[in-house]
Design a protein around this motif. Structure first.
Motif, PDB file in Angstrom:
ATOM      1  N   TRP A   1       0.812  -1.218   0.000  1.00 20.66           N
ATOM      2  CA  TRP A   1       0.000   0.000   0.000  1.00 20.66           C
ATOM      3  C   TRP A   1       0.846   1.268   0.000  1.00 20.66           C
ATOM      4  CZ3 TRP A   1      -5.273   0.597  -0.474  1.00 20.66           C
ATOM      5  CH2 TRP A   1      -6.021  -0.589  -0.488  1.00 20.66           C
ATOM      6  N   ILE A   2       2.158   1.131  -0.192  1.00 20.85           N
ATOM      7  CA  ILE A   2       3.027   2.306  -0.175  1.00 20.85           C
ATOM      8  C   ILE A   2       2.568   3.378  -1.166  1.00 20.85           C
ATOM      9  CG2 ILE A   2       5.353   3.099  -0.791  1.00 20.85           C
ATOM     10  CD1 ILE A   2       6.446   0.636   0.637  1.00 20.85           C
ATOM     11  N   PRO A   3       2.174   3.029  -2.400  1.00 19.81           N
ATOM     12  CA  PRO A   3       1.695   4.087  -3.310  1.00 19.81           C
ATOM     13  C   PRO A   3       0.513   4.858  -2.728  1.00 19.81           C
ATOM     14  CG  PRO A   3       2.151   2.087  -4.545  1.00 19.81           C
ATOM     15  CD  PRO A   3       2.253   1.720  -3.091  1.00 19.81           C
ATOM     16  N   TRP A   4      -0.371   4.167  -2.029  1.00 22.83           N
ATOM     17  CA  TRP A   4      -1.530   4.843  -1.420  1.00 22.83           C
ATOM     18  C   TRP A   4      -1.070   5.772  -0.297  1.00 22.83           C
ATOM     19  CZ3 TRP A   4      -3.919   4.763   3.444  1.00 22.83           C
ATOM     20  CH2 TRP A   4      -5.225   5.249   3.498  1.00 22.83           C
ATOM     21  N   PHE A   5      -0.154   5.289   0.546  1.00 18.90           N
ATOM     22  CA  PHE A   5       0.354   6.124   1.631  1.00 18.90           C
ATOM     23  C   PHE A   5       1.064   7.367   1.082  1.00 18.90           C
ATOM     24  CE2 PHE A   5       0.189   2.169   4.265  1.00 18.90           C
ATOM     25  CZ  PHE A   5      -0.586   2.677   5.294  1.00 18.90           C
ATOM     26  N   ARG A   6       1.788   7.213  -0.032  1.00 17.17           N
ATOM     27  CA  ARG A   6       2.557   8.321  -0.588  1.00 17.17           C
ATOM     28  C   ARG A   6       1.684   9.313  -1.344  1.00 17.17           C
ATOM     29  NH1 ARG A   6       7.554   6.123  -3.910  1.00 17.17           N
ATOM     30  NH2 ARG A   6       7.842   8.391  -4.071  1.00 17.17           N
ATOM     31  N   SER A   7       0.477   8.901  -1.691  1.00 17.98           N
ATOM     32  CA  SER A   7      -0.391   9.769  -2.483  1.00 17.98           C
ATOM     33  C   SER A   7      -1.097  10.779  -1.590  1.00 17.98           C
ATOM     34  CB  SER A   7      -1.430   8.939  -3.239  1.00 17.98           C
ATOM     35  OG  SER A   7      -2.448   8.487  -2.355  1.00 17.98           O
ATOM     36  N   ASP A   8      -1.617  11.792  -2.247  1.00 18.90           N
ATOM     37  CA  ASP A   8      -2.436  12.767  -1.528  1.00 18.90           C
ATOM     38  C   ASP A   8      -3.901  12.640  -1.928  1.00 18.90           C
ATOM     39  OD1 ASP A   8      -2.485  15.039   0.322  1.00 18.90           O
ATOM     40  OD2 ASP A   8      -3.098  16.224  -1.424  1.00 18.90           O
ATOM     41  N   GLY A   9      -4.141  11.958  -3.080  1.00 19.42           N
ATOM     42  CA  GLY A   9      -5.508  11.901  -3.583  1.00 19.42           C
ATOM     43  C   GLY A   9      -6.135  10.531  -3.578  1.00 19.42           C
ATOM     44  N   GLY A  10      -5.424   9.514  -3.031  1.00 21.73           N
ATOM     45  CA  GLY A  10      -6.002   8.176  -2.973  1.00 21.73           C
ATOM     46  C   GLY A  10      -7.292   8.166  -2.176  1.00 21.73           C
ATOM     47  N   TYR A  11      -8.231   7.307  -2.568  1.00 25.33           N
ATOM     48  CA  TYR A  11      -9.534   7.273  -1.921  1.00 25.33           C
ATOM     49  C   TYR A  11      -9.379   7.020  -0.414  1.00 25.33           C
ATOM     50  CZ  TYR A  11     -14.346   6.077  -0.831  1.00 25.33           C
ATOM     51  OH  TYR A  11     -15.598   6.049  -0.283  1.00 25.33           O
ATOM     52  N   GLY A  12      -9.983   7.879   0.386  1.00 28.59           N
ATOM     53  CA  GLY A  12      -9.968   7.709   1.837  1.00 28.59           C
ATOM     54  C   GLY A  12      -8.629   7.977   2.490  1.00 28.59           C
ATOM     55  N   ARG A  13      -7.675   8.532   1.728  1.00 30.65           N
ATOM     56  CA  ARG A  13      -6.327   8.716   2.278  1.00 30.65           C
ATOM     57  C   ARG A  13      -6.333   9.606   3.523  1.00 30.65           C
ATOM     58  NH1 ARG A  13      -2.715   9.163   4.733  1.00 30.65           N
ATOM     59  NH2 ARG A  13      -0.480   9.353   4.262  1.00 30.65           N
ATOM     60  N   HIS A  14      -7.200  10.588   3.570  1.00 25.60           N
ATOM     61  CA  HIS A  14      -7.217  11.528   4.698  1.00 25.60           C
ATOM     62  C   HIS A  14      -8.487  11.387   5.544  1.00 25.60           C
ATOM     63  CE1 HIS A  14      -3.611  13.445   3.194  1.00 25.60           C
ATOM     64  NE2 HIS A  14      -4.166  13.539   1.993  1.00 25.60           N
TER      65      HIS A  14
END
Length: 493
Positions: free
Chosen positions: A273-286
């Motif tokens: 899931w590293i790409p998701w953690f590194r993203s700012d716009g991944g679904y539900g990231r924040h």
């Protein structure tokens, strides 16, 4: 002289033979059809999004626009996806190399499909102690329709299959190395028995199963089944060398493996899931930041957000019961009773020698292989219960791990193409059954002519039927009437 040379090189010839056949059937005309086939609409576009945005974004507009080279529908809004991303990252590798074309997004599935065929041949060779029977298992998987179709389509299940087969193979290497240590003349057979040190191959298998789970969560069932099987192997091997307390020794040695699984498998999964953690716009990231008092507040915001994401995804999977034309009852999966039609289009410009030409792709397993294997499965289960046959258990566990966990979910919207993860273990089990027919146990390895003839006839029929079904596995234009001849059961239409 030629026969002697062929015998010396038999292992290489076996690998080249089954690998070559698998390559032809998986790469021939791989870029056709020039369309998103079945669920490629989710996974090929998701892979492209990962390359472009670093996360999976939502798509707008007509689904098939992507297949024609129109990528303008990709937005920077995070898309709600319910499967981990290792499979999509692997699809993205092919797109990175060959571009966002049908060949590009199908390349990695076809490549790892071929590798899986070769792995199965070597695994069966090891288990059955025969290059010939290893080649038979590889041949059966090379020509199986379920595996061919999923290898040629950018879906996730072929990557799940690759990793679970690789994990099983690593456990077999671990067992071989451990048996070698146990069998040494100076091994201490008193107390809990010999120590085997750090079992790196087993740790590698655990990481590989973590990658399987990082493709689809159903990889957990394989991890649990095969790791328990490895403990059963330990008990059997310790008992075979005369260890005094073989059961306790095997159980104690299993504790480090259990603890390693609790650490390595989740870490492998989180790393995916590293790409998701590194993203700012991944679904539900924040999500955690916008819901500060909800969820597991003791976790860092990123992990709390990921946990909430997984809770909603699990709820989606658990309650998925939307009617679908090709949903199937898992109790009938071994019979390929309701296969999935991936693609069907009239091809008016094709020259197929008939008034109406169609291109069809049906994810249906080779009927002779699957129906024969269903009979062998019953026999193997009898051997396990009545004879405590460890080899029968070994060749059957993968089939059961791919099938039994789905049985309680017969009410859900699930599909027969999930059985592609069963296919490698199914053909190993079938090869075991064919060997027992041709070389019965009572003859101690000698050939029984009637059984050998029956096996030869069966394998010949398998090849003939594979040639007959190849067009509806590959999607070549064929006369509509010829397509109808492939619909052997009413439920296949």
């Amino acid at each position: 002289m030629i026969l002697e040379t062929a015998y010396r090189w038999r292992v290489a010839l076996m690998a080249i033979g089954v690998g070559g056949l698998a390559t032809v059937l998986r790469f021939a005309n791989l870029g056709s059809p020039q369309a998103l086939v079945f669920d490629e609409v989710f996974y090929a576009r998701g892979a492209y999004s990962l390359l472009t945005l670093g996360f999976e974004g939502e798509w707008e507009g007509e689904d098939q626009a992507f297949a024609s080279g129109d990528f303008s529908g990709l937005t920077d809004e995070g898309d709600y996806v319910v499967h981990p991303m290792i499979g999509k990252l692997l699809i993205a590798v092919g797109i990175q190399i060959f571009g966002p074309t049908p060949f590009g997004w199908r390349f990695m599935g076809a490549l790892l499909g071929v590798v899986t065929v070769v792995m199965v041949a070597f695994i069966a060779r090891h288990l059955l102690r025969s290059t010939l029977w290893g080649g038979v298992a590889g041949l059966l998987l090379a020509v199986d329709g379920e595996h061919i179709v999923l290898s040629r389509t950018a879906l996730l299940d072929i990557f799940l299959t690759f990793f679970v087969v690789a994990g099983f193979g690593l456990l077999l290497v671990d067992r071989a190395r451990t048996r070698e240590l146990l069998s040494r003349a100076d091994a201490d057979l008193t107390g809990l028995g010999p120590r085997t040190g750090v079992r790196w191959w087993r740790l590698a298998a655990i990481v590989t199963f973590g990658l399987a789970v990082s493709v689809k969560w159903s990889g957990l069932w394989f991890a649990a089944a095969f790791l328990v099987l490895s403990v059963i192997w330990d008990w059997a091997d310790r008992r075979a060398v005369g260890a005094e307390r073989w059961f306790a020794g095997g159980l104690v040695r299993a504790v480090p493996a259990f603890l390693a699984t609790l650490v390595l498998l989740p870490l492998t999964y989180l790393a995916s899931w590293i790409p998701w953690f590194r993203s700012d716009g991944g679904y539900g990231r924040h999500w955690a930041e916008t819901h500060p008092d909800e969820g597991a507040t003791w976790l860092p915001d990123g992990l709390n957000s990921l946990l909430h994401y997984h809770q909603t995804a699990y709820q989606f999977h658990r309650t998925l019961d939307s009617p679908h034309n090709y949903e199937s009852n898992p109790w009938l999966w071994p019979l390929q009773y309701r296969p999935t039609a991936f693609y069907f289009q009239d091809v008016p410009d094709a020259d197929c020698g008939a008034e109406r030409c169609v291109s069809a792709i049906h994810a249906v397993g080779h009927p002779l292989i699957w129906w024969a294997a269903a009979i062998v499965l019953v026999y193997a289960l009898w051997r396990i219960v009545a004879r405590r046959d460890l080899l029968a258990l070994t060749v059957t566990v993968g089939v059961l791990a791919a099938w039994v966990p789905w049985l309680p979910y017969a009410h859900r919207t699930i599909f027969t193409f999930y059985t592609v993860a069963m296919a490698p273990f199914l053909v190993i089990m079938l090869a075991w059954g064919l060997k027992r027919l041709a070389q019965p146990e009572r003859l101690r390895g000698s050939w029984w002519p009637p059984g050998a003839i029956a096996v030869a006839v069966f394998l010949g029929a398998v090849l003939v039927v594979a040639g007959f079904f190849a067009p509806v596995w590959i999607g070549d234009p064929i006369p509509f009437r010829y397509w109808q001849l492939h619909m052997w059961l009413p439920t296949w239409v």
